[in-house]
Write an enzyme that holds these catalytic residues in place. Structure first.
Site, mmCIF file in Angstrom:
data_model
loop_
_atom_site.group_PDB
_atom_site.id
_atom_site.type_symbol
_atom_site.label_atom_id
_atom_site.label_comp_id
_atom_site.label_asym_id
_atom_site.label_seq_id
_atom_site.Cartn_x
_atom_site.Cartn_y
_atom_site.Cartn_z
ATOM 1 N N GLY A 78 74.589 -69.300 13.535
ATOM 2 C CA GLY A 78 75.632 -68.679 12.727
ATOM 3 C C GLY A 78 75.855 -67.224 13.114
ATOM 4 O O GLY A 78 76.996 -66.752 13.179
ATOM 5 N N GLN A 186 77.146 -71.274 4.373
ATOM 6 C CA GLN A 186 76.550 -71.763 3.125
ATOM 7 C C GLN A 186 77.360 -72.868 2.458
ATOM 8 O O GLN A 186 76.820 -73.647 1.672
ATOM 9 C CB GLN A 186 76.370 -70.606 2.132
ATOM 10 C CG GLN A 186 75.306 -69.606 2.532
ATOM 11 C CD GLN A 186 73.885 -70.156 2.464
ATOM 12 O OE1 GLN A 186 73.596 -71.113 1.753
ATOM 13 N NE2 GLN A 186 72.985 -69.564 3.220
ATOM 14 N N CYS A 332 66.829 -61.717 4.388
ATOM 15 C CA CYS A 332 66.732 -60.605 5.332
ATOM 16 C C CYS A 332 66.296 -59.329 4.627
ATOM 17 O O CYS A 332 65.695 -58.457 5.229
ATOM 18 C CB CYS A 332 68.073 -60.357 6.009
ATOM 19 S SG CYS A 332 68.924 -61.859 6.459
#
Ligand SMILES: *Cc1c(COP(=O)(O)O)cnc(C)c1O
Length: 396
Positions: A78, A186, A332
Site C-alpha cells: 500500500g 482499509q 505506526c
C-alpha cells in the site's frame, strides 16, 4: 501456561495493522516459491507459467473493485502504491499545474509523500475534517483551482473507521479536470468498491490487510492516465513499475481478493454486528468512555474509543497480559507517546487522544471474543484509574 490462568484466551483485535495469511491463500502461493519459480518475462514454459499466474491474479484484484485487469499495477504494498499514485501524478502533470489537495487525516504513506512534494515546490492544501473525521466535499469545492492537478482523499480511515464521501469528492475533482486518488487499503474487501461508480482515477490496495501476504499491493490506474515511474528499470507493469514480479505474493493477493469478494456481504454484516456489540458494551460498561469516528458512516471492522483519564498504552499492556491484542492510535505511532494526528484533527483534547484504543475486528473473531473483552476491560480500567493522578476527582 497453567500458572497464568488469565492468559489462556488469545483474542486478536488488530486486523487494521495486519491480518494472518489465510490457509487457502497460502496453499495458492506455495507452488510458486519452488516448483513454479519462473520469471514472468521469460520466453519459455517456466516464464509463461508465471505470466499466466500473474494475469489470473490481476483479474481477481480488478474484479474486487470493478476495474479491468489492464488497470491494475502490482507494487510492493500500500505504501508504494500511495507513493506511485501521488508522486507519479504530481511529476507527470507538473506542466499543467502546481496545486495538490489532500486531508489532514491521511495515512502517513500519503501525508508524508505530500509533505515531500511540498518541499519540492508544490503547493499542497491539507483539508480539515469534522469531529467525526468526515471530510466535507464542499471544502474540496472551495479549495480546488484551475491549477489543481491531483486530489487524494482516503476511503476508509484506518484509525477511527470513518468512511469518506469519495464519490462526491471524485465528482468535484472530475468537474475541475483534476485526477482523484483514494487510499482504499482499509475499506477494500470490507465494503463494496466500484471504481467507476466512485469516480476515482487511482486507488490503493494492500494485500496483508485482507488475509494476503505482506509486501504486495496494487494501484488501480484508470485507462489513459500516465504516471512518472518511481522505480525505474525494466518494462514491467506497463512501464510504470519496474522490477521482477513477486509471483507468489501476487498469486496470494489475487486469491485473497477473490475470497474477500465472495464473502463480502456476509462477512461485512457479521463484523458490523460484532462491532456494534463491542461499541455498545464499552460505552455501557465503562464510565467516561467516548466513541471516536462516525457512529454510522463507519468501516464494519473498526471500533475506536477514548477512555478518559488514562493512557491508551497502559491499557494495551494490561490487555496484552490477558491475551487481547489491540492498538492505540495507529500502529505506526504507538510506542511513541505522540498524540494521533487524526484524533487531533478531529478536535479531540490531548487528554482524550491519549486514552484512545482501536479494536479492529476480523475473520477469526467471534461473539465470545467480544464478551471476553467486555468482561476483562472494565476491571482493568478501574484498577488503572485508581492509580491514576488524572481522574475526575483529581486534585492536580
Ligand atoms: C496499512 C495501510 C497502508 C500501508 O500499506 P502497506 O502494504 O503496509 O505498505 C496504507 N494506507 C492505509 C490506510 C493503511 O491502513
Amino acid at each position: 501456561m497453567s500458572s497464568q490462568p488469565n492468559a489462556q484466551r488469545q483474542v486478536y483485535l488488530d486486523h487494521s495493522a495486519t491480518t494472518p495469511v489465510r490457509p487457502e491463500v497460502l496453499a495458492a502461493m506455495l507452488p510458486y516459491f519452488a516448483g513454479k519459480f519462473g520469471n514472468a518475462s521469460s520466453i519459455h514454459r517456466w516464464g509463461y507459467e508465471a505470466r499466466e499466474a500473474i494475469n489470473d491474479a490481476r483479474e481477481k484484484v480488478a474484479s474486487l473493485i470493478g476495474a479491468s485487469p489492464s488497470e491494475i499495477l502490482f507494487t510492493s504494498g500500500g505504501t508504494e502504491a500511495d507513493n506511485l499514485a501521488i508522486r507519479g501524478v504530481a511529476h507527470a502533470r507538473r506542466s499543467r499545474g502546481n496545486h495538490l489537495i489532500t486531508s489532514q487525516i491521511e495515512h502517513h504513506a500519503v501525508l508524508h509523500t505530500f509533505e515531500v512534494l511540498q518541499k519540492e515546490g508544490f503547493e499542497v492544501t491539507f483539508l480539515p475534517c469534522d469531529k467525526y473525521g468526515l471530510i466535507d466535499p464542499d471544502d474540496v469545492r472551495k479549495a480546488i483551482r484551475k491549477d489543481t492537478i491531483l486530489v487524494s482523499i482516503m476511503h476508509g480511515q484506518n484509525e477511527v473507521g470513518t468512511v469518506e464521501p469519495i464519490k462526491e469528492i471524485g465528482e468535484i475533482a472530475r468537474e475541475h479536470g483534476a485526477l482523484f486518488h483514494s487510499d482504499a487499503v482499509q475499506s477494500a474487501g470490507k465494503i463494496p468498491i466500484d471504481v467507476k461508480e466512485l469516480n476515482v482515477d487511482l486507488l490503493t490496495l494492500s494485500s496483508h490487510k485482507i488475509y494476503g501476504p505482506k509486501g504486495v499491493g496494487a494501484l488501480y490506474v484508470t485507462k489513459g492516465v500516465r504516471l512518472t515511474p518511481q522505480v525505474t528499470g525494466g518494462a514491467h507493469e506497463r512501464r510504470m513499475r519496474a522490477g521482477t514480479e513477486n509471483v507468489p505474493g501476487i498469486v496470494g493477493f489475487g486469491e485473497a481478493c477473490r475470497l474477500a469478494k465472495a464473502e463480502l456481504p456476509e462477512e461485512s454484516a457479521r463484523l458490523t454486528k460484532l462491532r456494534d456489540k463491542l461499541i455498545e458494551g464499552l460505552l455501557n460498561e465503562i464510565p467516561d468512555v467516548v466513541l471516536n469516528g462516525h457512529p454510522v458512516l463507519r468501516l464494519p471492522h473498526n471500533v475506536n474509543v477514548s477512555v478518559k483519564y488514562l493512557e491508551g498504552e497502559s491499557i494495551l499492556l494490561n490487555l496484552d497480559r490477558m491475551g487481547v491484542a489491540a492498538s492505540s492510535g495507529s500502529a505506526c505511532t504507538s510506542g511513541s507517546l505522540e498524540p494521533s494526528h487524526v484524533l487531533l484533527a478531529m478536535g479531540l483534547s490531548h487528554e482524550t487522544t491519549h486514552g484512545s484504543l482501536r479494536f479492529s475486528l476480523g475473520m477469526s473473531n467471534t461473539e465470545e471474543d467480544i464478551n471476553y473483552v467486555l468482561e476483562i476491560l472494565p476491571p482493568i480500567v478501574e484498577k488503572l484509574r485508581a492509580m491514576s493522578p488524572l481522574g475526575p476527582g483529581s486534585v492536580l
